[in-house]
Scaffold this active site. Structure first.
Site, PDB file in Angstrom:
ATOM      1  N   SER A  84       2.100  -4.017  -6.524  1.00 18.25           N
ATOM      2  CA  SER A  84       1.660  -2.626  -6.409  1.00 18.25           C
ATOM      3  C   SER A  84       1.870  -1.819  -7.690  1.00 18.25           C
ATOM      4  O   SER A  84       1.104  -0.885  -7.967  1.00 18.25           O
ATOM      5  CB  SER A  84       2.405  -1.937  -5.258  1.00 18.25           C
ATOM      6  OG  SER A  84       2.074  -2.514  -4.023  1.00 18.25           O
ATOM      7  N   PHE A 258      12.816  12.027   4.749  1.00 15.60           N
ATOM      8  CA  PHE A 258      13.024  11.962   6.191  1.00 15.60           C
ATOM      9  C   PHE A 258      13.847  10.764   6.642  1.00 15.60           C
ATOM     10  O   PHE A 258      14.277  10.718   7.804  1.00 15.60           O
ATOM     11  CB  PHE A 258      11.664  11.957   6.890  1.00 15.60           C
ATOM     12  CG  PHE A 258      10.827  13.166   6.536  1.00 15.60           C
ATOM     13  CD1 PHE A 258      11.080  14.400   7.118  1.00 15.60           C
ATOM     14  CD2 PHE A 258       9.824  13.069   5.579  1.00 15.60           C
ATOM     15  CE1 PHE A 258      10.331  15.514   6.778  1.00 15.60           C
ATOM     16  CE2 PHE A 258       9.065  14.179   5.230  1.00 15.60           C
ATOM     17  CZ  PHE A 258       9.324  15.404   5.834  1.00 15.60           C
ATOM     18  N   GLU A 300      -0.140   7.849   0.304  1.00 13.03           N
ATOM     19  CA  GLU A 300      -0.041   6.401   0.480  1.00 13.03           C
ATOM     20  C   GLU A 300       0.303   6.029   1.916  1.00 13.03           C
ATOM     21  O   GLU A 300       1.279   6.517   2.477  1.00 13.03           O
ATOM     22  CB  GLU A 300       1.030   5.804  -0.442  1.00 13.03           C
ATOM     23  CG  GLU A 300       1.108   4.289  -0.310  1.00 13.03           C
ATOM     24  CD  GLU A 300       2.408   3.677  -0.821  1.00 13.03           C
ATOM     25  OE1 GLU A 300       2.415   2.464  -1.070  1.00 13.03           O
ATOM     26  OE2 GLU A 300       3.405   4.407  -0.953  1.00 13.03           O
ATOM     27  N   ASP A 305       1.392  -2.559   4.032  1.00  6.99           N
ATOM     28  CA  ASP A 305       1.855  -3.690   3.212  1.00  6.99           C
ATOM     29  C   ASP A 305       3.177  -4.247   3.727  1.00  6.99           C
ATOM     30  O   ASP A 305       3.370  -5.467   3.802  1.00  6.99           O
ATOM     31  CB  ASP A 305       2.001  -3.205   1.768  1.00  6.99           C
ATOM     32  CG  ASP A 305       2.710  -4.189   0.866  1.00  6.99           C
ATOM     33  OD1 ASP A 305       2.042  -5.103   0.347  1.00  6.99           O
ATOM     34  OD2 ASP A 305       3.940  -4.042   0.660  1.00  6.99           O
ATOM     35  N   HIS A 309       3.901  -8.271   4.941  1.00  9.76           N
ATOM     36  CA  HIS A 309       4.815  -9.238   4.319  1.00  9.76           C
ATOM     37  C   HIS A 309       5.600 -10.062   5.345  1.00  9.76           C
ATOM     38  O   HIS A 309       5.741 -11.272   5.175  1.00  9.76           O
ATOM     39  CB  HIS A 309       5.773  -8.531   3.359  1.00  9.76           C
ATOM     40  CG  HIS A 309       5.167  -8.228   2.021  1.00  9.76           C
ATOM     41  ND1 HIS A 309       4.635  -9.192   1.197  1.00  9.76           N
ATOM     42  CD2 HIS A 309       5.011  -7.052   1.351  1.00  9.76           C
ATOM     43  CE1 HIS A 309       4.180  -8.636   0.089  1.00  9.76           C
ATOM     44  NE2 HIS A 309       4.384  -7.327   0.158  1.00  9.76           N
ATOM     45  N   HIS A 352      -4.190  -3.848  -3.454  1.00  7.90           N
ATOM     46  CA  HIS A 352      -4.304  -5.306  -3.449  1.00  7.90           C
ATOM     47  C   HIS A 352      -4.565  -5.783  -2.026  1.00  7.90           C
ATOM     48  O   HIS A 352      -4.479  -5.010  -1.065  1.00  7.90           O
ATOM     49  CB  HIS A 352      -3.036  -5.968  -4.000  1.00  7.90           C
ATOM     50  CG  HIS A 352      -1.784  -5.546  -3.292  1.00  7.90           C
ATOM     51  ND1 HIS A 352      -1.450  -5.989  -2.026  1.00  7.90           N
ATOM     52  CD2 HIS A 352      -0.792  -4.690  -3.649  1.00  7.90           C
ATOM     53  CE1 HIS A 352      -0.304  -5.440  -1.645  1.00  7.90           C
ATOM     54  NE2 HIS A 352       0.118  -4.629  -2.614  1.00  7.90           N
ATOM     55  N   HIS A 444       1.011 -11.216  -1.581  1.00  6.62           N
ATOM     56  CA  HIS A 444      -0.256 -10.514  -1.744  1.00  6.62           C
ATOM     57  C   HIS A 444      -1.387 -11.522  -1.917  1.00  6.62           C
ATOM     58  O   HIS A 444      -1.160 -12.685  -2.241  1.00  6.62           O
ATOM     59  CB  HIS A 444      -0.211  -9.609  -2.973  1.00  6.62           C
ATOM     60  CG  HIS A 444       0.791  -8.511  -2.856  1.00  6.62           C
ATOM     61  ND1 HIS A 444       1.164  -7.734  -3.937  1.00  6.62           N
ATOM     62  CD2 HIS A 444       1.502  -8.038  -1.804  1.00  6.62           C
ATOM     63  CE1 HIS A 444       2.054  -6.833  -3.545  1.00  6.62           C
ATOM     64  NE2 HIS A 444       2.275  -7.004  -2.258  1.00  6.62           N
TER      65      HIS A 444
END
Length: 480
Positions: A84, A258, A300, A305, A309, A352, A444
């Site tokens: 990233s 947060f 984002e 992502d 993983h 990606h 990725h």
């Protein structure tokens, strides 16, 4: 006759210009806004699966409605498959860089001569000189132009993607050092952010801001309290949903952290403690709208992502839906003040891909509900959807699998307990993978990703483009 025609053409040109027909470029003093959405790891298969999950095969997501589209090449300076840091940095700076590097020149190295990363714990050990130079970001250009700036994410605000908008560092894991770049006037501050810094910062990761010993779980190695420093510089600080909702309309500087680390997956999120990505996005827009010159806002969906993983497909698809909800909310809010988006560019893309694939000749499932696993269930062949299809070992399998990941069957599948829809629909089920990887170690993917654009200058985004090209198109569209 020639004089009459000349007069007619002159009047027509004046009329078209007044109506925006011949020249729809906003006047120089018109506020110009950029909202840049980044779905981390949101490749084409995750996006397709998310559409089916949320709306069914014949439905559509908000991301599907963008009128201008392109495909983006994502390779980095030193790798076929990017991480990233250099991918988001390419969007933000127009520069190809090495994996793990954030917003630096192409010659910057993340590893020393012995191959060790330039980090100690979460502190950077990047050389002070002789290892590349900073590359200017879109956010820094917006700041220099006097516009508002904001960063919203569901990850730590110091994680690679958000950091690529405002920080410069040779290795992405130096997150204590990245946090220092956000605190105006303090040691390590990025002075390219001006005297006042990034106007809105919302996400997780207070562990990199609070002093060691001041909070259980702080990762700082010093006694600095960056939250206190930023409050002293005029930031309003919030740490839960109610406080965010109560931020005054006149607020011009906002910091919200947060969670200790990343915010929770949307399926696990407590709405009373953690705001949704849509809530953070629209609040950021409210604050940034106080700047009459316009703004640059990066949003984002980072946990897509981080669910892929560990091959947690259900959590990934729900976070993708939450990302799409944020896009829809932003478009609706932007159109309240700019109905045709004549002065607002909205871009959505990914940094990606991942190794998620849809396999088998699956029957249509429709969208996922509490009683219908949909695309998350066992694969049922279109020729006989009444029962699960079987593999060569006579065992059922799922439509969604991964090229690599932690859940690989290392013997014949006939020896395993047969999968059921209930088992694979559980939010904590790890999809099977072909190649064994460590826990959480699915990689990725290197495929091209989707980009959509709407509004000001959107028609310049089309075809197959390198990720570095996006920088110049955004820059030109809004006059940075």
């Amino acid at each position: 006759m020639v004089l009459r025609l000349t007069a007619v053409f002159a009047l027509a040109a004046i009329s078209l210009t007044a109506c925006g027909g011949a020249d729809s470029t906003p006047a120089a003093d018109t506020p110009k806004n950029v909202i840049f959405f980044l779905g981390d790891g949101y490749g084409m298969v995750p996006m397709t699966a998310a559409r089916i999950y949320a709306a069914g095969e014949d439905g559509e997501l908000t991301i599907d409605t963008f009128p201008e589209t392109a495909f983006i090449k994502t390779y980095s300076n030193d790798a076929q498959v990017t991480d990233s840091a250099p991918s988001m940095s390419a969007y933000m700076t127009g520069v190809k860089m090495n994996n793990d590097v954030i917003a630096m020149s192409s010659d910057t190295k993340a590893l020393d001569a012995a191959g060790a990363p330039y980090i100690t714990g979460a502190d950077s050990t990047c050389p002070a000189s002789g290892n590349g130079t900073p590359a200017t970001t879109l956010l820094e250009l917006a700041k220099a132009a006097g516009r508002g700036t904001g960063v919203v994410t569901t990850t730590r605000v110091t994680h690679a993607t958000p950091a690529a908008t405002y920080a410069h560092i040779c290795h992405r894991d130096g997150e204590n050092t990245i946090a220092m770049q956000l605190a105006p006037g303090g040691a390590g501050y990025n002075d390219k952010l001006g005297a006042t810094g990034v106007d809105v910062v919302l996400g997780g990761g207070w562990q990199h801001f609070l002093a060691q010993g001041a909070a259980l779980g702080s990762t700082r190695s010093d006694s600095r309290d960056l939250v206190a420093e930023m409050r002293a510089k005029g930031y309003t600080y919030v740490s839960d949903t109610a406080a965010l909702a109560g931020v005054a309309a006149s607020t011009t500087k906002l910091l919200g952290l947060f969670t200790k680390s990343h915010m929770n997956f949307d399926l696990d999120r407590d709405p009373a403690k953690e705001p949704s990505l849509a809530e953070m996005t629209t609040k950021a827009m409210d604050v940034l709208a106080n700047n009459k010159k316009g703004y640059f806002l990066m949003v984002e969906g980072g946990r897509i992502d981080q669910a892929l993983h560990p091959t947690l497909a259900r959590k990934a698809l729900q976070d993708a839906k939450a990302f799409d909800d944020a896009i829809a909310a932003a478009i609706a809010k932007a159109k309240l003040s700019d109905p045709t988006l004549a002065n607002t560019l909205i871009v959505v893309t990914a940094d990606h891909d991942h190794t998620l694939v849809m396999n088998g000749y699956a029957a249509r499932t429709g969208k996922t509900t509490d009683t219908n696993p949909g695309i998350l269930g066992l694969m049922r062949d279109f020729t006989d959807p009444s029962k699960p299809a079987l593999d060569a070992d006579g065992m059922p399998f799922t439509t969604l699998v991964f090229g690599n990941g932690e859940n690989r069957v290392n013997t014949s599948r006939s020896l395993m307990t047969a999968l059921t829809d209930a088992a694979v629909f559980d939010k904590n089920y790890h999809q099977e993978a072909v190649v064994q990887m460590p826990s959480g170690g699915e990689t990725h993917g290197g495929a091209d990703v989707f980009l959509g654009a709407m509004g000001l200058g959107a028609d310049t985004f089309h075809g197959l483009m390198d990720n570095t090209r996006v920088f110049s198109l955004v820059k030109a569209a809004v006059g940075l």
